[in-house]
Design a protein around this motif. Structure first.
Motif: not given
Length: 439
Positions: A53-63, A65-79
């Protein structure tokens, strides 16, 4: 964890924005402090959904990203980031406490550009971020310039198409020369940009090579995983070959710059009065432009261009128009040579090679410059020679010739410069065009 808050990132745009995504507050705080102290703007999120949701409002130049997170993990977020056209180009660096190869391969296959292993080493973290921000900025700049140049060239092409009828009715090649000047200028800008950045890239690569050498000196016995990776990428060869790659790219860019110079020399815009010029520069620039037609192909060897130049004084002339005469005569010579090759094998042509002789001399009375362009092609019959300078006369198939080239060439030589343009030819013995221009 020991880190120095005063390290600054060099050569990174001041407005670079980094999004850090990690479900551990301590990690977020540490990374936030390191990056902000280095002069970067940082925003943080603690799960994948909020990051998207954050990147929808403002695009960063670099992210980051932690791999292991609750909900959707880093792999799914990156995908999901890579599936979105608006965010697919943002570089993603995974942060993980796991260093197994399978996880790294999976992340890189999804679209990540790098991995950073926890606990963080500040110098490594900043070095990796600096590299990918530089690459991101360079890519964005190049894409913008390419888009601008493409649009400019598209407009130039459209202008050429719209003025085609006028070119046929008037001095077509002269107007075309002005277009070539614009194209040469458009080529020169991005080439100059690339040429300048290659120097920086060479320095960056050398810095990385020096850093790797230091690591190897202080840590001569790395862990097996690093040893396997060194062997897999053939690190020694890569380090030795990098300077060669940079050198090769510099050579390629220099060739393009030389072509751009030749284009500008060839299509030099004429004023309403004559200027003093070196005729040989015009001939050489024309040969450079036609170089692609002179190179060897699978059907024949190179067409040999033999230059026999005498030391000539500068000539007061419309050099842009004379360059167009040279272009027309040399292109016709190449056409005649290609016609002579029909039915001949590569070996036969090699035994009796295609040649174009260009000879410049002063006439005996020193009042004229003589330029001879001779080929050993098919030649012309006496009947064709009588008509060769006639308006709209051509021996080429429909769609391949307008019959204007030699007519305009003669007009430029005779009417514009007070000279003469003659032809000597015989079937099977080639053709020779002789230009005489008053000094």
């Amino acid at each position: 964890m020991n880190y120095k808050p005063d390290i600054k990132l060099l050569y990174v745009p001041e407005d670079s924005l980094v999004l850090v995504v990690d479900d551990t507050t301590t990690n977020l705080k540490i990374v936030f402090e390191i990056l902000t102290n280095a002069g970067l703007e940082v925003i943080t999120e603690n799960d994948g959904e909020r990051a998207l949701k954050q990147v929808e409002s403002r695009l960063p130049d670099l992210i980051l990203l932690d791999v292991t997170m609750p909900g959707i993990d880093g792999f799914e977020t990156c995908k999901r980031l890579k599936e979105n056209l608006a965010t697919c180009d943002i570089p993603v660096i995974f942060m993980t406490a796991h260093s197994d190869t399978d996880s790294k391969v999976k992340g890189l296959n999804i679209g990540a550009v790098d991995y950073i292993t926890k606990p963080f080493n500040q110098e490594e973290l900043l070095a990796r971020i600096k590299t990918h921000l530089q690459l991101r900025n360079l890519t964005k700049t190049l894409e913008k310039r390419v888009a601008e140049r493409t649009a400019a060239l598209s407009r130039a092409l459209k202008d050429l198409q719209e003025s085609q009828l006028q070119l046929v009715q008037t001095e077509k090649m002269s107007a075309l020369g002005q277009l070539v000047t614009g194209i040469a200028h458009e080529i020169n800008n991005p080439v100059g940009f690339i040429h300048g950045n290659l120097g920086h890239a060479s320095v960056y690569f050398q810095d990385m090579i020096n850093l790797i050498d230091l690591y190897q000196q202080h840590y001569p016995n790395p862990v097996p995983e690093i040893q396997e990776e060194i062997a897999a990428i053939d690190l020694k060869y890569m380090l030795s070959d990098l300077p060669n790659l940079i050198s090769s790219m510099k050579e390629g860019v220099q060739r393009i710059r030389n072509i751009s110079i030749s284009l500008r020399t060839f299509s030099r815009a004429d004023s309403d009065h004559k200027v003093y010029c070196n005729i040989h520069d015009g001939i050489d620039s024309t040969i450079m432009i036609l170089k692609h037609r002179l190179k060897a192909s699978e059907d024949r060897p190179d067409i040999q261009v033999i230059r026999d130049y005498e030391n000539l004084p500068e000539l007061e002339c419309f050099i842009g128009q004379l360059n167009q005469v040279f272009m027309n005569l040399l292109a016709n010579a190449i056409d005649a040579l290609e016609d002579s090759n029909v039915g001949r094998t590569y070996i036969e042509i090699e035994a009796n090679p295609n040649q174009v002789l260009i000879q410049t001399t002063l006439t005996e009375n020193k009042n004229h410059i003589s330029i001879r362009i001779k080929d050993n092609g098919v030649g012309m019959s006496a009947n064709v020679q009588q008509k060769i300078f006639d308006h709209l006369f051509t021996t080429k198939p429909v769609g391949q010739g307008t019959g204007l080239g030699l007519s305009i060439a003669r007009q430029i030589v005779v009417e514009k410069h007070g000279g003469t343009l003659e032809v000597n030819s015989a079937l099977g013995q080639g053709s020779e065009f002789i230009i005489k221009l008053p000094i």
